[in-house]
Motif scaffolding. Structure first.
Motif, PDB file in Angstrom:
ATOM      1  N   ALA A 151       6.593  -0.781  30.375  1.00 12.47           N
ATOM      2  CA  ALA A 151       7.153  -0.491  31.685  1.00 12.47           C
ATOM      3  C   ALA A 151       6.358   0.015  32.794  1.00 12.47           C
ATOM      4  CB  ALA A 151       8.038   0.914  31.402  1.00 12.47           C
ATOM      5  N   THR A 152       5.084   0.285  32.331  1.00 15.66           N
ATOM      6  CA  THR A 152       4.191   0.606  33.407  1.00 15.66           C
ATOM      7  C   THR A 152       3.331  -0.644  34.169  1.00 15.66           C
ATOM      8  OG1 THR A 152       3.692   2.694  32.262  1.00 15.66           O
ATOM      9  CG2 THR A 152       1.793   2.116  33.977  1.00 15.66           C
ATOM     10  N   CYS A 153       2.934  -1.465  32.920  1.00 16.38           N
ATOM     11  CA  CYS A 153       2.374  -2.612  33.555  1.00 16.38           C
ATOM     12  C   CYS A 153       2.766  -4.021  33.833  1.00 16.38           C
ATOM     13  CB  CYS A 153       1.186  -2.844  32.405  1.00 16.38           C
ATOM     14  SG  CYS A 153      -0.187  -1.438  32.102  1.00 16.38           S
ATOM     15  N   GLY A 154       4.065  -4.200  33.050  1.00 16.76           N
ATOM     16  CA  GLY A 154       4.824  -5.307  33.183  1.00 16.76           C
ATOM     17  C   GLY A 154       4.218  -6.495  32.288  1.00 16.76           C
ATOM     18  N   ASP A 155       4.840  -7.476  32.421  1.00 13.72           N
ATOM     19  CA  ASP A 155       4.521  -8.800  31.565  1.00 13.72           C
ATOM     20  C   ASP A 155       3.411  -9.363  31.909  1.00 13.72           C
ATOM     21  OD1 ASP A 155       6.536  -7.986  29.654  1.00 13.72           O
ATOM     22  OD2 ASP A 155       7.776  -9.030  30.891  1.00 13.72           O
ATOM     23  N   ASP A 156       2.887  -9.471  33.280  1.00  9.51           N
ATOM     24  CA  ASP A 156       2.061 -10.478  33.837  1.00  9.51           C
ATOM     25  C   ASP A 156       0.450 -10.024  34.033  1.00  9.51           C
ATOM     26  OD1 ASP A 156       4.217 -12.164  34.118  1.00  9.51           O
ATOM     27  OD2 ASP A 156       4.711 -11.458  36.169  1.00  9.51           O
ATOM     28  N   ALA A 157       0.382  -8.890  33.876  1.00 10.93           N
ATOM     29  CA  ALA A 157      -0.998  -8.432  33.771  1.00 10.93           C
ATOM     30  C   ALA A 157      -1.818  -8.696  32.819  1.00 10.93           C
ATOM     31  CB  ALA A 157      -0.869  -6.780  34.124  1.00 10.93           C
ATOM     32  N   ASP A 158      -3.248  -8.928  33.173  1.00 13.34           N
ATOM     33  CA  ASP A 158      -4.075  -9.351  31.983  1.00 13.34           C
ATOM     34  C   ASP A 158      -4.489  -8.282  31.067  1.00 13.34           C
ATOM     35  OD1 ASP A 158      -4.048 -12.015  32.748  1.00 13.34           O
ATOM     36  OD2 ASP A 158      -5.599 -11.633  34.170  1.00 13.34           O
ATOM     37  N   GLU A 159      -4.386  -7.094  31.498  1.00  8.80           N
ATOM     38  CA  GLU A 159      -4.802  -6.086  30.763  1.00  8.80           C
ATOM     39  C   GLU A 159      -4.080  -4.797  31.310  1.00  8.80           C
ATOM     40  OE1 GLU A 159      -8.635  -4.059  31.409  1.00  8.80           O
ATOM     41  OE2 GLU A 159      -8.911  -5.194  33.706  1.00  8.80           O
ATOM     42  N   VAL A 160      -4.099  -3.685  30.446  1.00  8.89           N
ATOM     43  CA  VAL A 160      -3.929  -2.187  31.099  1.00  8.89           C
ATOM     44  C   VAL A 160      -5.005  -1.676  31.871  1.00  8.89           C
ATOM     45  CG1 VAL A 160      -3.021   0.008  30.414  1.00  8.89           C
ATOM     46  CG2 VAL A 160      -2.333  -1.870  29.080  1.00  8.89           C
ATOM     47  N   LYS A 161      -4.882  -1.563  33.091  1.00  2.79           N
ATOM     48  CA  LYS A 161      -6.108  -1.180  33.739  1.00  2.79           C
ATOM     49  C   LYS A 161      -6.245   0.355  33.596  1.00  2.79           C
ATOM     50  CE  LYS A 161      -6.001  -4.954  37.279  1.00  2.79           C
ATOM     51  NZ  LYS A 161      -7.240  -5.451  36.782  1.00  2.79           N
TER      52      LYS A 161
END
Length: 511
Positions: free
Chosen positions: A342-352
């Motif tokens: 929910a925070t990062c979505g599906d497309d981000a390469d990492e949890v920043k």
């Protein structure tokens, strides 16, 4: 007649001194029988290097404060959180902020001027201020964000190779420990080293730490005799120390040369060399109390060893226990994954790392792991600088005092179902909501210690745990592997690790 009066006065004075001594002895915390020089007789059947199981029995017999005598040393152990707060944060905080002289200092002449060993005074303040301001300050920590992103990739690659798909499950602790060494070596020496070089440093550090923690405790008993009987142990310890020196000094000299060339504007751009390192700061430190001399290479080696140990063993141990609990508690893991998604979505390469602070359930998972499985079950020992009172008991000047971290975090009087892994307790309405990790207001758990000697790396350790746990859960579903069921039996090394290593089956979440 005059002689008789002198004898009578002398006898009265001696009686007063004896009575005062006996009064002090009566006020000491209770403990098992002891004999002079040797200490408690129970050392004939128990090892001083593995004292925790023994202490748990003694607390049941004698109460929350127990006295042990280890050779000629008086050691007092405290399991009650209120007494710990009174000693470490209250009126006695300064009195108990010293350290007993470490065996490595007394026997090997190394490690006196490091943050964990130095007495509470000018040298300690100088070294700690340098570490906090120049390396652990948030502005400095941000400089190493690219290093953490690189290490995240290394960690996930190691896990894929060792536990994903149909591959036989590997020991996850090896991946955790290696990648934390990659990160801390880079932060320490300013250089991204290849795997053989990192492995060599890791092996040297672990060999040194395990040896001095397991094999040097014998010198607490009759040192004038044991140093002769066990000379080979000291020789081995010196050889392990020399191995550290041989690995570290070339890296330290490389940073000396880097700093010299940087002043002259001659440093070429490099993908493996960072512009800042902990060693850079140590090369600039001078000791005002000793004529503003620079630190010796030996002192810098000790401080680098301390930096690597503090940031690798504790963090990798914390990761092992937390991921083991997530394997054993799939509902917790799925709730955490839902928050990450929910925070990062599906497309981000990492949890920043910029977003992990906004994930309350992630933080609750980390706190619950540290409460139930603190990497260290004791604080580093303190020493009383003068006589003090703790809970109505006398703590004599020079006594070693220690505090039971795991017992306080698992106290059933303070925590509901303390041996259950329940991160929800740290959310609003839970029995751990708003817990003060610094212990300023009161101690309920203290995995990083409290008071003046609280761990300087608390904030960066929490960042590392949150960042790496979030990315591992986003990348894989962690499952129990056949024939490798998760067991929570503990084993004491330098930290307290899983006796049966974690070997999970990792199912990729993203294709």
């Amino acid at each position: 007649m005059e002689t008789s009066w002198l004898l009578l006065a002398g006898a009265l004075l001696l009686s007063v001194l004896v009575l005062r001594r006996h009064a002090k002895n009566r006020r000491l915390p209770p403990g098992p029988p002891a004999v002079p020089l040797f200490g408690n007789l129970l050392w004939l059947r128990n090892s001083a290097a593995d004292v925790e199981p023994l202490l748990l029995k003694l607390f049941k017999r004698y109460g929350p404060v127990v006295t042990l005598r280890v050779g000629s040393r008086l050691a007092i152990f405290v399991s009650d959180r209120r007494l710990a707060h009174a000693a470490l944060v209250g009126a006695g905080a300064v009195t108990i902020s010293n350290r007993p002289k470490a065996a490595t200092t007394a026997l090997l002449g190394v490690g006196e001027n490091i943050i964990t060993n130095a007495d509470y005074g000018p040298v300690w303040r100088l070294l700690r201020r340098n570490l906090v301001a120049e390396t652990l300050h948030p502005s400095r920590v941000r400089l190493f964000a690219p290093a953490r992103a690189w290490v995240r990739g290394v960690l996930l690659d190691k896990l894929r190779a060792g536990g994903a798909g149909d591959a036989a499950p590997a020991d996850s602790m090896d991946a955790f420990r290696y990648t934390m060494f990659c990160l801390l070596v880079l932060m320490c020496f300013g250089e991204r080293l290849d795997e053989p070089a990192v492995r060599a440093i890791e092996d040297a550090e672990r060999a040194w730490l395990l040896y001095i923690s397991r094999e040097l405790s014998v010198f607490l008993f009759l040192p004038s005799v044991t140093t002769r009987l066990f000379r080979c142990r000291l020789q081995t310890a010196r050889a392990l120390r020399q191995r550290q020196t041989d690995l570290f000094v070339p890296l330290i000299n490389a940073r000396r040369e880097y700093k010299r060339r940087a002043k002259e504007g001659q440093v070429p751009a490099s993908e493996t060399t960072f512009h800042h390192s902990y060693v850079d700061t140590l090369l600039d430190v001078t000791l005002p109390e000793e004529g503003h001399r620079a630190l010796t290479d030996g002192e810098i080696v000790s401080l680098c060893s301390e930096f690597l140990t503090a940031g690798t063993d504790t963090t990798s141990t914390g990761l092992q226990w937390i991921m083991a609990e997530l394997v054993k508690n799939p509902a917790v893991q799925e709730r955490l994954h839902a928050e990450i998604k929910a925070t990062c979505g599906d497309d981000a390469d990492e949890v920043k790392e910029e977003v992990v602070h906004g994930m309350p359930y992630l933080r609750a998972v980390i706190l619950e792991g540290l409460r139930k499985h603190p990497p260290g079950h004791f604080l580093l020992p303190h020493e009383a600088a003068e006589d003090m009172d703790v809970g109505g008991y006398l703590i004599p000047k020079g006594a070693t005092v220690n505090f039971m971290v795991a017992e306080m975090g698992r106290d059933e009087q303070e925590w509901e179902r303390p041996m259950e892994f329940a991160p929800e307790r740290f959310l609003e309405g839970g029995d751990g909501a708003g817990v003060d990790m610094t212990g300023t207001k009161g101690i309920r758990m203290m995995p990083f210690g409290v008071g003046r000697r609280i761990c300087a790396g608390l904030s960066i350790a929490m960042l590392h745990l949150e960042y790496f746990v979030a990315n591992m859960v986003r990348e894989f579903e962690w499952k129990e592997a056949p024939d490798h069921e998760v067991e929570f039996e503990e084993k004491r090394e330098f930290t307290v690790v899983m006796k049966k290593p974690l070997r999970p089956r990792l199912v990729p979440r993203r294709t």
